[in-house]
Design an enzyme around this catalytic site. Structure first.
Site, short mmCIF file in Angstrom:
data_model
loop_
_atom_site.label_atom_id
_atom_site.label_comp_id
_atom_site.label_asym_id
_atom_site.label_seq_id
_atom_site.Cartn_x
_atom_site.Cartn_y
_atom_site.Cartn_z
N TYR A 154 0.92 6.09 3.64
CA TYR A 154 1.75 5.51 2.57
C TYR A 154 1.43 6.18 1.23
CZ TYR A 154 3.53 2.21 -0.88
OH TYR A 154 4.17 1.64 -1.95
N ARG A 161 6.84 11.37 -3.33
CA ARG A 161 7.95 10.75 -4.07
C ARG A 161 7.75 10.89 -5.58
NH1 ARG A 161 9.06 4.44 -3.14
NH2 ARG A 161 6.80 4.42 -3.35
N TYR A 214 0.47 0.56 -11.11
CA TYR A 214 -0.71 0.23 -10.29
C TYR A 214 -1.85 1.20 -10.60
CZ TYR A 214 1.84 -2.84 -6.95
OH TYR A 214 2.55 -3.85 -6.35
N ARG A 227 11.01 -4.14 -9.23
CA ARG A 227 10.95 -5.31 -8.35
C ARG A 227 12.35 -5.71 -7.87
NH1 ARG A 227 5.98 -5.27 -6.44
NH2 ARG A 227 4.47 -4.95 -8.10
N GLU A 337 6.39 -9.12 4.45
CA GLU A 337 7.13 -8.62 3.29
C GLU A 337 8.59 -9.00 3.47
OE1 GLU A 337 6.31 -4.55 1.90
OE2 GLU A 337 8.48 -4.29 1.80
C1 LIG Z 1 5.14 -4.63 -1.27
C2 LIG Z 1 5.05 -3.69 -2.21
O1 LIG Z 1 5.53 -2.40 -2.05
C3 LIG Z 1 6.32 -2.01 -0.93
C4 LIG Z 1 6.53 -0.54 -1.07
C5 LIG Z 1 7.60 -0.06 -1.78
C6 LIG Z 1 7.75 1.42 -2.05
O2 LIG Z 1 6.72 2.13 -2.02
O3 LIG Z 1 8.89 1.87 -2.29
C7 LIG Z 1 8.59 -0.93 -2.31
C8 LIG Z 1 8.52 -2.29 -2.04
C9 LIG Z 1 7.66 -2.73 -0.91
O4 LIG Z 1 8.31 -2.42 0.31
C10 LIG Z 1 4.39 -3.91 -3.53
O5 LIG Z 1 3.76 -2.95 -4.02
O6 LIG Z 1 4.54 -5.02 -4.09
#
Ligand SMILES: C=C(O[C@@H]1C=C(C(=O)O)C=C[C@H]1O)C(=O)O
Length: 343
Positions: A154, A161, A214, A227, A337
Site C-alpha cells: 500500500y 500515486r 498523515y 474524505r 471500511e
Molecule cells: C481508510 C483510509 O484510507 C483508505 C485508502 C485510500 C487511498 O489510499 O486512496 C482512500 C480511502 C480508504 O480506502 C484512511 O486513511 O482513512
C-alpha cells in the site's frame, strides 16, 4: 436493479447482477436515454481493461471468490459516449463526464508502474478537458504484504500515486475522494470519474487528519485523497464518500474490535456528510447515513461479515444497495471500511 438516476451531479450508478449484463449489450437503456460510460465488474478474476464491442470501458476486478457474489457497477449517462485507449488506460466520455480505467500488473514493486499508469490517466483527463476528477478507486492485491524491497505494498502504491500527482500538479487545489483497498488478485486495478464543467468540492472530516497530511510513520509519501467530494452542477448535489475506517486524527482506533471499528467508521461518514460539516465547506445541504446508497463494505475477516452486516443494516436505509466484500484493508490493524454515495 435500482431505478436509473439521471442527476445533474454525475453519471448515474446502477448495480447489476453479473448475470444480467448481457441485457445491457450496447447501451444501458435507450428508452431512458442511458448510455454506458463504463462497466466495472467486481468478480472472480482480474483482467486488463478493455473497450467493449459497443464502445464502453470494461474493467474486471478480482474482488470475490464466489461467482454468486459478483456484481457490476454500471455508470450510465444521458448522452452518447466516445471511447478510446491511451498507454494502457481505457476511457469513455460524454462531453461532461469521463470514466477512465487501468491496471498495473502484479509486480515485485509498484511505485514506478503506478506513477506511469496514473500519469497516463491524468494525461487523458487533461488532454480531453475533464480536469475535475472527483472520485478514484484503487484495488491493490496483497495490499499489506511487503514488496520485494520490504515496503508495504500500500505504501509503495501511495509513493507512486504521490509522484504522479506531484509531477502534474494534480490535486493541488482539489483532491478527489478515493478508495484504496485490497483485492484478491491482479496487481492494482483503478478507475476514475472526472467532470468537465462540474467543479467538485473537496470535503474533509474535522474528526480526522486529512490523509494527505498523515505523518511519515504511515509511509514515505502520504495517501492523496479527500474524505469526500461534493459534486453539483445544478440543483442538489451528490456526496461521494471515500473509503472510511476507524481512524480519528491519524490513528487507528479499536484495533482488534470489529464492532467498535464499524461504529467509528459509520460515525466518521455521518460526520462528513452531515449538515454542520457540509455548511462548513460552503455547501447548504446535509445528509444522514439513511441517504447513503451504493454502499460498499470491505471486511478483512469473513467471519466478521455477519456482525458488520447487522450493524450496517440498522444504520442504512432498507432501500440502499449494499455490497459486502471480504478483502484486506490499507492498514493491517483495520478490520472494516465503508464507502458510499449520499444522494
Ligand atoms: C481508510 C483510509 O484510507 C483508505 C485508502 C485510500 C487511498 O489510499 O486512496 C482512500 C480511502 C480508504 O480506502 C484512511 O486513511 O482513512
Amino acid at each position: 436493479m435500482t431505478q436509473t438516476r439521471f442527476a445533474d451531479s454525475g453519471p448515474s450508478l446502477e448495480y447489476a447482477p453479473r448475470t444480467t449484463l448481457s441485457d445491457f449489450g450496447t447501451v444501458a437503456d435507450p428508452a431512458a436515454g442511458g448510455y454506458l460510460l463504463g462497466q466495472i465488474n467486481y468478480t472472480t478474476a482480474a483482467a486488463d481493461p478493455t473497450v467493449s464491442g459497443t464502445g464502453s470501458p470494461v474493467l474486471d476486478l478480482h474482488m470475490t471468490a464466489d461467482p454468486g457474489d459478483a456484481f457490476s457497477e454500471l455508470w450510465i449517462t444521458r448522452d452518447p459516449v466516445h471511447s478510446g485507449t491511451h498507454d494502457g488506460v481505457v476511457f469513455a466520455h460524454d462531453g461532461e463526464y469521463l470514466l477512465c480505467a487501468g491496471r498495473v500488473p502484479q509486480a515485485r514493486t509498484y511505485a514506478a508502474a503506478t506513477e506511469h499508469a496514473y500519469l497516463a490517466a491524468l494525461n487523458v483527463m487533461r488532454d480531453l478537458g475533464y480536469r475535475h476528477c472527483y472520485r478514484m478507486w484503487n484495488f491493490v492485491n496483497q495490499i499489506n504484504a511487503p514488496n520485494a524491497e520490504g515496503l508495504e505494498t500500500y505504501r509503495d502504491f501511495c509513493l507512486g500515486r504521490a509522484n504522479a500527482f506531484e509531477k502534474t500538479g494534480f490535486g493541488e487545489d482539489v483532491m478527489p475522494a478515493a478508495t484504496g483497498i485490497g483485492s484478491l488478485g491482479g496487481g492494482i486495478g483503478f478507475y476514475f470519474l472526472s467532470g468537465r464543467s462540474a467543479r467538485p468540492t473537496m470535503i474533509e472530516n474535522p474528526e480526522q487528519m486529512s490523509a494527505y497530511h498523515y505523518p511519515r510513520r504511515y509511509g514515505p509519501k502520504a495517501p492523496k485523497f479527500a474524505r469526500a467530494a461534493h459534486l453539483a452542477t445544478a440543483g442538489s448535489g451528490h456526496v461521494y464518500v471515500s473509503g472510511t475506517a476507524s481512524i480519528t486524527g491519524h490513528k487507528t482506533r479499536y484495533a482488534g474490535d470489529i464492532v467498535r471499528q464499524t461504529h467509528v467508521s459509520l460515525q466518521n461518514i455521518a460526520r462528513v456528510i452531515g449538515a454542520t460539516n457540509l455548511w462548513e465547506h460552503g455547501i447548504p445541504d446535509g445528509h444522514f447515513l439513511s441517504n447513503l446508497d451504493h454502499v460498499k463494505v470491505y471486511v478483512r475477516h469473513a467471519e466478521h461479515i455477519p456482525v458488520v452486516r447487522q450493524i450496517c443494516t440498522r444504520a442504512f436505509s432498507t432501500a440502499a444497495e449494499i455490497r459486502y466484500l471480504n478483502v484486506d484493508i490499507c492498514r493491517s490493524d483495520l478490520l472494516v471500511e465503508i464507502e458510499g454515495i449520499a444522494y
